[in-house]
Design a protein around this motif. Structure first.
Motif, mmCIF file in Angstrom:
data_model
loop_
_atom_site.group_PDB
_atom_site.id
_atom_site.type_symbol
_atom_site.label_atom_id
_atom_site.label_comp_id
_atom_site.label_asym_id
_atom_site.label_seq_id
_atom_site.Cartn_x
_atom_site.Cartn_y
_atom_site.Cartn_z
ATOM 1 N N PHE A 19 98.668 -32.219 -77.444
ATOM 2 C CA PHE A 19 97.712 -31.921 -78.508
ATOM 3 C C PHE A 19 98.396 -31.688 -79.849
ATOM 4 O O PHE A 19 97.785 -31.869 -80.897
ATOM 5 C CB PHE A 19 96.825 -30.745 -78.133
ATOM 6 N N ALA A 20 99.660 -31.314 -79.845
ATOM 7 C CA ALA A 20 100.389 -31.141 -81.097
ATOM 8 C C ALA A 20 100.577 -32.480 -81.806
ATOM 9 O O ALA A 20 100.789 -32.520 -83.016
ATOM 10 C CB ALA A 20 101.746 -30.489 -80.840
ATOM 11 N N ARG A 21 100.481 -33.573 -81.078
ATOM 12 C CA ARG A 21 100.660 -34.891 -81.652
ATOM 13 C C ARG A 21 99.340 -35.575 -81.992
ATOM 14 O O ARG A 21 99.312 -36.700 -82.442
ATOM 15 C CB ARG A 21 101.456 -35.767 -80.691
ATOM 16 N N VAL B 93 88.888 -32.918 -82.644
ATOM 17 C CA VAL B 93 88.294 -31.624 -82.944
ATOM 18 C C VAL B 93 89.390 -30.616 -83.248
ATOM 19 O O VAL B 93 90.354 -30.483 -82.498
ATOM 20 C CB VAL B 93 87.451 -31.144 -81.748
ATOM 21 N N HIS B 94 89.258 -29.965 -84.375
ATOM 22 C CA HIS B 94 90.179 -28.905 -84.762
ATOM 23 C C HIS B 94 89.337 -27.672 -85.092
ATOM 24 O O HIS B 94 88.905 -27.513 -86.239
ATOM 25 C CB HIS B 94 91.017 -29.311 -85.977
ATOM 26 N N PRO B 95 89.070 -26.817 -84.104
ATOM 27 C CA PRO B 95 88.180 -25.678 -84.323
ATOM 28 C C PRO B 95 88.690 -24.758 -85.434
ATOM 29 O O PRO B 95 89.885 -24.657 -85.686
ATOM 30 C CB PRO B 95 88.182 -24.944 -82.988
ATOM 31 N N GLY B 96 87.759 -24.098 -86.061
ATOM 32 C CA GLY B 96 88.112 -23.122 -87.078
ATOM 33 C C GLY B 96 87.685 -23.570 -88.463
ATOM 34 O O GLY B 96 87.384 -24.735 -88.704
ATOM 35 N N ALA C 193 103.735 -25.124 -66.711
ATOM 36 C CA ALA C 193 104.196 -26.483 -66.976
ATOM 37 C C ALA C 193 103.041 -27.349 -67.474
ATOM 38 O O ALA C 193 103.190 -28.116 -68.429
ATOM 39 C CB ALA C 193 104.814 -27.095 -65.717
ATOM 40 N N TRP C 194 101.899 -27.194 -66.846
ATOM 41 C CA TRP C 194 100.726 -27.952 -67.250
ATOM 42 C C TRP C 194 100.323 -27.585 -68.678
ATOM 43 O O TRP C 194 100.051 -28.450 -69.500
ATOM 44 C CB TRP C 194 99.588 -27.687 -66.268
ATOM 45 N N GLN C 195 100.316 -26.298 -68.983
ATOM 46 C CA GLN C 195 99.957 -25.847 -70.318
ATOM 47 C C GLN C 195 100.961 -26.326 -71.357
ATOM 48 O O GLN C 195 100.590 -26.737 -72.451
ATOM 49 C CB GLN C 195 99.838 -24.322 -70.365
ATOM 50 N N ALA C 196 102.241 -26.330 -71.005
ATOM 51 C CA ALA C 196 103.270 -26.812 -71.929
ATOM 52 C C ALA C 196 103.069 -28.291 -72.239
ATOM 53 O O ALA C 196 103.224 -28.723 -73.391
ATOM 54 C CB ALA C 196 104.663 -26.571 -71.347
ATOM 55 N N GLU C 197 102.729 -29.071 -71.234
ATOM 56 C CA GLU C 197 102.485 -30.499 -71.445
ATOM 57 C C GLU C 197 101.256 -30.721 -72.323
ATOM 58 O O GLU C 197 101.274 -31.568 -73.216
ATOM 59 C CB GLU C 197 102.327 -31.227 -70.106
ATOM 60 N N LEU C 198 100.192 -29.967 -72.068
ATOM 61 C CA LEU C 198 98.998 -30.080 -72.900
ATOM 62 C C LEU C 198 99.297 -29.688 -74.342
ATOM 63 O O LEU C 198 98.855 -30.346 -75.285
ATOM 64 C CB LEU C 198 97.878 -29.199 -72.345
ATOM 65 N N ASP C 199 100.032 -28.612 -74.532
ATOM 66 C CA ASP C 199 100.402 -28.181 -75.883
ATOM 67 C C ASP C 199 101.189 -29.272 -76.602
ATOM 68 O O ASP C 199 100.955 -29.553 -77.773
ATOM 69 C CB ASP C 199 101.217 -26.887 -75.829
ATOM 70 N N TRP C 200 102.133 -29.868 -75.889
ATOM 71 C CA TRP C 200 102.938 -30.936 -76.476
ATOM 72 C C TRP C 200 102.062 -32.123 -76.875
ATOM 73 O O TRP C 200 102.180 -32.675 -77.957
ATOM 74 C CB TRP C 200 104.013 -31.378 -75.476
#
Length: 116
Positions: free
Chosen positions: A22-24, A29-32, A13-20
């Protein structure tokens, strides 16, 4: 926040919230190297038209660059040496060709102060 009641563990759940979140994110920083490689491809890969050596790290870059330049000169493949110089005035740069060091900024042939 989604919880175990939704069939997710706390970590998921925590990872899903972080993904949501950071997607916005518009900036940050955008590595790569994907964006840089895409830009260079659109420009016709100009970096492929010349050979170069990049020396990076914390300490010893100047002596390493000087040693590489001397080795290349000895092998008949000399060329310019460019060093960024954060220690010089106003972000000036140091550079040279075939073992001669040029310098702008502190005491070199760079811009003079008004009245000087």
């Amino acid at each position: 926040m989604r919880t175990e009641q939704d069939g997710m563990g706390r970590q998921e759940a925590w990872q899903a919230e972080l993904d949501w979140l950071f997607a916005r994110q518009r900036f940050g920083v955008h590595p790569g190297l994907g964006r840089v490689q895409a830009l260079l491809a659109r420009l016709g890969t100009p970096q492929a038209s010349f050979r170069t050596v990049l020396v990076g790290g914390t300490n010893g870059k100047g002596s390493t660059a000087a040693t590489l330049a001397a080795m290349l000169r000895a092998g008949g493949t000399g060329g310019p040496v460019y060093q960024s110089a954060p220690d010089t005035v106003h972000g000036a740069v140091r550079g040279g060709r075939s073992g001669t060091a040029g310098r702008r900024g502190r005491g070199g042939a760079g811009p003079r102060a008004p009245g000087g």
